[in-house]
Design a protein around this motif. Sequence first.
Motif, mmCIF file in Angstrom:
data_model
loop_
_atom_site.group_PDB
_atom_site.id
_atom_site.type_symbol
_atom_site.label_atom_id
_atom_site.label_comp_id
_atom_site.label_asym_id
_atom_site.label_seq_id
_atom_site.Cartn_x
_atom_site.Cartn_y
_atom_site.Cartn_z
ATOM 1 N N TYR A 270 -19.106 -16.149 13.834
ATOM 2 C CA TYR A 270 -20.350 -16.350 14.567
ATOM 3 C C TYR A 270 -20.941 -14.976 14.884
ATOM 4 C CZ TYR A 270 -19.084 -21.225 15.660
ATOM 5 O OH TYR A 270 -18.758 -22.563 15.594
ATOM 6 N N GLY A 331 -26.025 -16.802 17.451
ATOM 7 C CA GLY A 331 -25.301 -18.064 17.386
ATOM 8 C C GLY A 331 -25.097 -18.580 15.977
ATOM 9 N N ASN A 332 -25.835 -18.047 14.990
ATOM 10 C CA ASN A 332 -25.653 -18.486 13.607
ATOM 11 C C ASN A 332 -24.322 -17.976 13.060
ATOM 12 O OD1 ASN A 332 -27.953 -19.967 13.394
ATOM 13 N ND2 ASN A 332 -28.979 -18.662 11.929
ATOM 14 N N SER A 333 -23.788 -18.693 12.106
ATOM 15 C CA SER A 333 -22.532 -18.284 11.482
ATOM 16 C C SER A 333 -22.813 -17.537 10.179
ATOM 17 C CB SER A 333 -21.647 -19.497 11.205
ATOM 18 O OG SER A 333 -22.291 -20.391 10.317
ATOM 19 N N TYR A 365 -19.617 -10.054 16.695
ATOM 20 C CA TYR A 365 -19.245 -11.308 16.046
ATOM 21 C C TYR A 365 -17.969 -11.878 16.672
ATOM 22 C CZ TYR A 365 -15.863 -8.364 13.556
ATOM 23 O OH TYR A 365 -14.851 -7.495 13.252
ATOM 24 N N LYS A 368 -14.522 -17.578 13.555
ATOM 25 C CA LYS A 368 -14.617 -19.033 13.677
ATOM 26 C C LYS A 368 -13.256 -19.713 13.613
ATOM 27 C CE LYS A 368 -17.957 -21.476 12.010
ATOM 28 N NZ LYS A 368 -18.909 -22.144 11.098
ATOM 29 N N VAL A 375 -23.389 -24.101 19.989
ATOM 30 C CA VAL A 375 -24.517 -23.314 19.491
ATOM 31 C C VAL A 375 -25.825 -23.722 20.153
ATOM 32 C CG1 VAL A 375 -25.833 -22.700 17.440
ATOM 33 C CG2 VAL A 375 -23.343 -22.893 17.303
#
Length: 484
Positions: A270, A331-333, A365, A368, A375
């Motif tokens: 993330y 918040g994006n992976s 980061y 995960k 998210v």
Amino acid sequence: MSLRPWVVVESPDSRGLRRVTVGGETVGSAWSPAALRKILKRLGYPEDMDLDDPASVSWRGGDSRTWPDRAWRRRSTMSLMMAGLLASMVFNAVIGWPDASGALTFAQRLTGVLFVLSGVVLGIAAIAALDYWGRRQFRASGAVTLLGAIIVLATDSLLLLLWFEEREYTRYLLVYLPALCWSVWAMCLLVRQKSWKGVPQPKKFAAGVVATALLTAVSLAYSTMYQPAAAPMHFILKAEFGKAWEDKKLPYVHVPLTLYMKNTGGIPVYIINDIYTVRGRVAVYSRGKGDLMPEWRESVERYGAREGEAELYVDQLEYTTISSGSFYEIGNSLDVGQEYALNRVFQIPRNVGYDTVSIDLQIAYMRKDRGKIDVQEFRSAHRSWNKHDRAYHCEPAVCGEQLIYRGRVRHNNNLINVTRKPRFVTAVWSPGDQFISSISSVPFNFYGLGDYSEERRELERYGAARARADAEISVAEILRSAGL
């Protein structure tokens, strides 16, 4: 009429149950005279049959008044045993299902599946307890009930050991602590009654229990310790200036900028915060005095230059932020092998007084395979200057203007979640210099007060870290590439 009695009532067993045979064949078992009459009525005997008539009924180990069964005690024990097994069944399923259905790694999914399967076994054990404290129609019902008690003892002992690591109160503590006490009581009762006697091959049964326990222990150790530590993290992070061009209508030069990153490691991540900042540098040039240290010390103390820079012929370094922004959506992976590039253009005057322009790109980061971020909650930005948002408000005179992002983070091993207070990931962003990311059980503190040891421990636990790239170019080269 045969001299041999048709009905034989055997001696009471350890529970007070008396076996009934007719003509040498077992026709049932009875806890009381009423139960005996029901059996006889089903076989065609009269309802008012005289049970004390030795020509009709033969009593062994007592007479018609020998019924040692204490129904209330037996049923209370059975109810308590079933309640503990059913409650533990639900609890193990609650623990295991999130990992079984959504864990990132195979080992973590296997751990979740084992907990779900243990819940299934506990459900079967609850049914076996009903039979074991009933008529015992299945020989292995006692052993299966014992297996259920062993599973509850093992899982709740593990949860308690994990809880002792942090000793934080959670509502789940009210489940597994009483369940642990229940399992000790159940084990003592079942061992005292030697409940495994009905198993045809007790050694194979014990071997199966040991093998299952070892498999579970190895899976837990692999998923919580070895696997997360063994998978490396690698990033390619680049920041590059392109060829500039002159604005014919305005006295500005447009400078293109390319930002790039790629996850070359073995684990998706993330992106919990990021920032790029373009700065222009102004300096006073000199011939140098033959000693680097005095110039560097004076530049740091008087002009606020970067502590990590020192040049013999350059003094009085000053930096001005030209452009700053977010590189990747918070918040994006970023999956394994995934890459992302961003092109931006910033402007500087033709007669700008900077001697160099630099770009600084940073990302924070979180792995995960260690945790999962809510998210939707995390992406909602809170403005620190918004007086109506009291949880995040801070006077601009104290904090400046900041965007605060905060969301729940759950560990990918659900055993951690049920033995810890909730954890939250926080990201603070503002143009130029504010780039903060933290994971903690307490709200973010604007004034720098808090338990930093806990924050460092949580950042390490969830595999949170930073990566950085930078580049620098002279203004002379920018102007030359623009044909000036």
